[in-house]
Motif scaffolding. Structure first.
Motif, PDB file in Angstrom:
ATOM      1  N   ALA A 225      -4.623  33.253  36.814  1.00 64.88           N
ATOM      2  CA  ALA A 225      -5.243  32.489  35.731  1.00 64.88           C
ATOM      3  C   ALA A 225      -4.675  32.963  34.399  1.00 64.88           C
ATOM      4  O   ALA A 225      -4.566  34.177  34.167  1.00 64.88           O
ATOM      5  N   PRO A 226      -4.327  32.053  33.500  1.00 69.71           N
ATOM      6  CA  PRO A 226      -3.805  32.455  32.184  1.00 69.71           C
ATOM      7  C   PRO A 226      -4.742  33.397  31.444  1.00 69.71           C
ATOM      8  O   PRO A 226      -4.283  34.326  30.767  1.00 69.71           O
ATOM      9  N   SER A 227      -6.053  33.196  31.585  1.00 71.40           N
ATOM     10  CA  SER A 227      -7.010  34.073  30.897  1.00 71.40           C
ATOM     11  C   SER A 227      -6.926  35.498  31.426  1.00 71.40           C
ATOM     12  O   SER A 227      -7.009  36.471  30.656  1.00 71.40           O
ATOM     13  N   TYR A 228      -6.752  35.635  32.756  1.00 69.91           N
ATOM     14  CA  TYR A 228      -6.619  36.968  33.340  1.00 69.91           C
ATOM     15  C   TYR A 228      -5.312  37.611  32.903  1.00 69.91           C
ATOM     16  O   TYR A 228      -5.272  38.808  32.591  1.00 69.91           O
ATOM     17  N   ALA A 229      -4.232  36.820  32.875  1.00 72.57           N
ATOM     18  CA  ALA A 229      -2.936  37.351  32.440  1.00 72.57           C
ATOM     19  C   ALA A 229      -3.019  37.846  30.992  1.00 72.57           C
ATOM     20  O   ALA A 229      -2.492  38.909  30.663  1.00 72.57           O
ATOM     21  N   LYS A 230      -3.703  37.089  30.130  1.00 75.78           N
ATOM     22  CA  LYS A 230      -3.833  37.493  28.730  1.00 75.78           C
ATOM     23  C   LYS A 230      -4.617  38.799  28.608  1.00 75.78           C
ATOM     24  O   LYS A 230      -4.265  39.672  27.821  1.00 75.78           O
ATOM     25  N   THR A 231      -5.678  38.921  29.405  1.00 75.85           N
ATOM     26  CA  THR A 231      -6.473  40.148  29.378  1.00 75.85           C
ATOM     27  C   THR A 231      -5.661  41.336  29.866  1.00 75.85           C
ATOM     28  O   THR A 231      -5.679  42.424  29.261  1.00 75.85           O
ATOM     29  N   TYR A 232      -4.935  41.145  30.967  1.00 76.07           N
ATOM     30  CA  TYR A 232      -4.129  42.228  31.542  1.00 76.07           C
ATOM     31  C   TYR A 232      -3.065  42.681  30.554  1.00 76.07           C
ATOM     32  O   TYR A 232      -2.894  43.888  30.317  1.00 76.07           O
ATOM     33  N   ILE A 233      -2.377  41.724  29.937  1.00 79.75           N
ATOM     34  CA  ILE A 233      -1.335  42.051  28.971  1.00 79.75           C
ATOM     35  C   ILE A 233      -1.932  42.735  27.748  1.00 79.75           C
ATOM     36  O   ILE A 233      -1.368  43.706  27.224  1.00 79.75           O
ATOM     37  N   SER A 234      -3.074  42.254  27.289  1.00 76.37           N
ATOM     38  CA  SER A 234      -3.724  42.853  26.114  1.00 76.37           C
ATOM     39  C   SER A 234      -4.056  44.323  26.348  1.00 76.37           C
ATOM     40  O   SER A 234      -3.812  45.178  25.479  1.00 76.37           O
ATOM     41  N   LEU A 235      -4.583  44.638  27.537  1.00 72.29           N
ATOM     42  CA  LEU A 235      -4.958  46.022  27.822  1.00 72.29           C
ATOM     43  C   LEU A 235      -3.737  46.892  28.097  1.00 72.29           C
ATOM     44  O   LEU A 235      -3.737  48.086  27.757  1.00 72.29           O
ATOM     45  N   LEU A 236      -2.702  46.323  28.700  1.00 78.88           N
ATOM     46  CA  LEU A 236      -1.468  47.091  28.865  1.00 78.88           C
ATOM     47  C   LEU A 236      -0.873  47.444  27.503  1.00 78.88           C
ATOM     48  O   LEU A 236      -0.342  48.544  27.312  1.00 78.88           O
ATOM     49  N   ARG A 237      -0.983  46.523  26.566  1.00 78.88           N
ATOM     50  CA  ARG A 237      -0.471  46.793  25.222  1.00 78.88           C
ATOM     51  C   ARG A 237      -1.260  47.931  24.572  1.00 78.88           C
ATOM     52  O   ARG A 237      -0.682  48.836  23.957  1.00 78.88           O
TER      53      ARG A 237
ATOM     54  N   ASP B 274       6.831  35.820  27.706  1.00 82.88           N
ATOM     55  CA  ASP B 274       5.502  35.596  27.156  1.00 82.88           C
ATOM     56  C   ASP B 274       4.543  35.367  28.321  1.00 82.88           C
ATOM     57  O   ASP B 274       4.944  35.387  29.488  1.00 82.88           O
ATOM     58  N   VAL B 275       3.273  35.161  28.018  1.00 83.38           N
ATOM     59  CA  VAL B 275       2.269  35.031  29.071  1.00 83.38           C
ATOM     60  C   VAL B 275       2.544  33.816  29.949  1.00 83.38           C
ATOM     61  O   VAL B 275       2.364  33.868  31.177  1.00 83.38           O
ATOM     62  N   THR B 276       2.996  32.721  29.340  1.00 84.22           N
ATOM     63  CA  THR B 276       3.268  31.517  30.115  1.00 84.22           C
ATOM     64  C   THR B 276       4.351  31.766  31.158  1.00 84.22           C
ATOM     65  O   THR B 276       4.232  31.369  32.327  1.00 84.22           O
ATOM     66  N   ARG B 277       5.411  32.443  30.772  1.00 86.66           N
ATOM     67  CA  ARG B 277       6.480  32.740  31.729  1.00 86.66           C
ATOM     68  C   ARG B 277       5.984  33.689  32.803  1.00 86.66           C
ATOM     69  O   ARG B 277       6.357  33.569  33.974  1.00 86.66           O
ATOM     70  N   LEU B 278       5.148  34.629  32.426  1.00 87.43           N
ATOM     71  CA  LEU B 278       4.608  35.586  33.392  1.00 87.43           C
ATOM     72  C   LEU B 278       3.792  34.859  34.449  1.00 87.43           C
ATOM     73  O   LEU B 278       3.932  35.110  35.653  1.00 87.43           O
TER      74      LEU B 278
END
Length: 215
Positions: A145-157, A129-133
């Motif tokens: 930053a968790p916010s950047y990780a969430k954005t990156y993962i969202s767009l990769l999805r 999950d994002v936290t582990r990443l």
């Protein structure tokens, strides 16, 4: 028409806008990567600037700037010659196929390290999950930053890279993994300001908010 094009070019220079990355690449490789690959081919570890620029298909300014970075970082040294086109350099340090990402002071470029670390983690590890990443990046010495990780993962999805293995709930974060078919190579897909996901391994825009970007 010519006047309009010149005005457009002037506007770009004045505002500092650059073309999307994929417009600056040749064969999925940017100018610095092409230069570095040509430098590594020098059998006697010395090279002249003019042949390198032509072989790498870059302009003189791009080569001059990168040589300044490499010199400051201790990767090359100026051997002889005063005029740019007649200068001879020597390759001092070959660190492998990936071109060193350096500032003009020869220091490593920090921008993009977060994406590189997350992409490497996705390729190496399984479900997460994002936290582990973010935690894995921190363990590697990279603050993401968790916010950047969430954005990156969202767009990769959105671009089709990820498979959701466990949907999120009010008390549980979503878990995901990299799709085996989308493990495209070592370079991380890049999120651009024009809201596209560009994969330098494939030299292709994989997702765009504006569908016209894909045509």
């Amino acid at each position: 028409m010519m006047q309009a094009e010149q005005q457009h070019t002037t506007e770009l220079k004045r505002t500092g806008h650059r073309k999307p990355l994929q417009m600056e690449l040749i064969g999925g490789k940017n100018a610095r990567q092409r230069i570095w690959e040509e430098l590594r081919k020098t059998s006697d570890a010395t090279f002249e600037t003019y042949p390198i620029a032509r072989a790498a298909n870059v302009d003189d300014d791009a080569l001059r700037t990168y040589l300044q970075c490499l010199t400051a970082g201790g990767f090359v040294e100026h051997v002889s010659g005063v005029r740019y086109e007649r200068r001879v350099y020597r390759l001092l340090k070959d660190t492998g196929i990936e071109a060193p990402r350096l500032t003009r002071k020869g220091e490593p470029v920090k921008q993009g390290q977060g994406a590189e670390c997350m992409w490497r983690t996705l390729r190496m590890l399984g479900e997460m999950d994002v936290t582990r990443l973010v935690s894995h990046a921190a363990a590697s010495g990279i603050d993401v930053a968790p916010s950047y990780a969430k954005t990156y993962i969202s767009l990769l999805r959105k671009a089709g890279y990820l498979i959701t293995t466990l949907p999120s709930t009010p008390h549980r974060m979503e878990r995901f993994r990299l799709s085996p078919q989308m493990n495209t190579g070592p370079r991380p897909p890049q999120i651009q300001r024009v809201k596209t996901v560009y994969d330098p391994n494939l030299n292709k825009v994989m997702w765009a908010e504006d569908p016209e970007e894909l045509s």
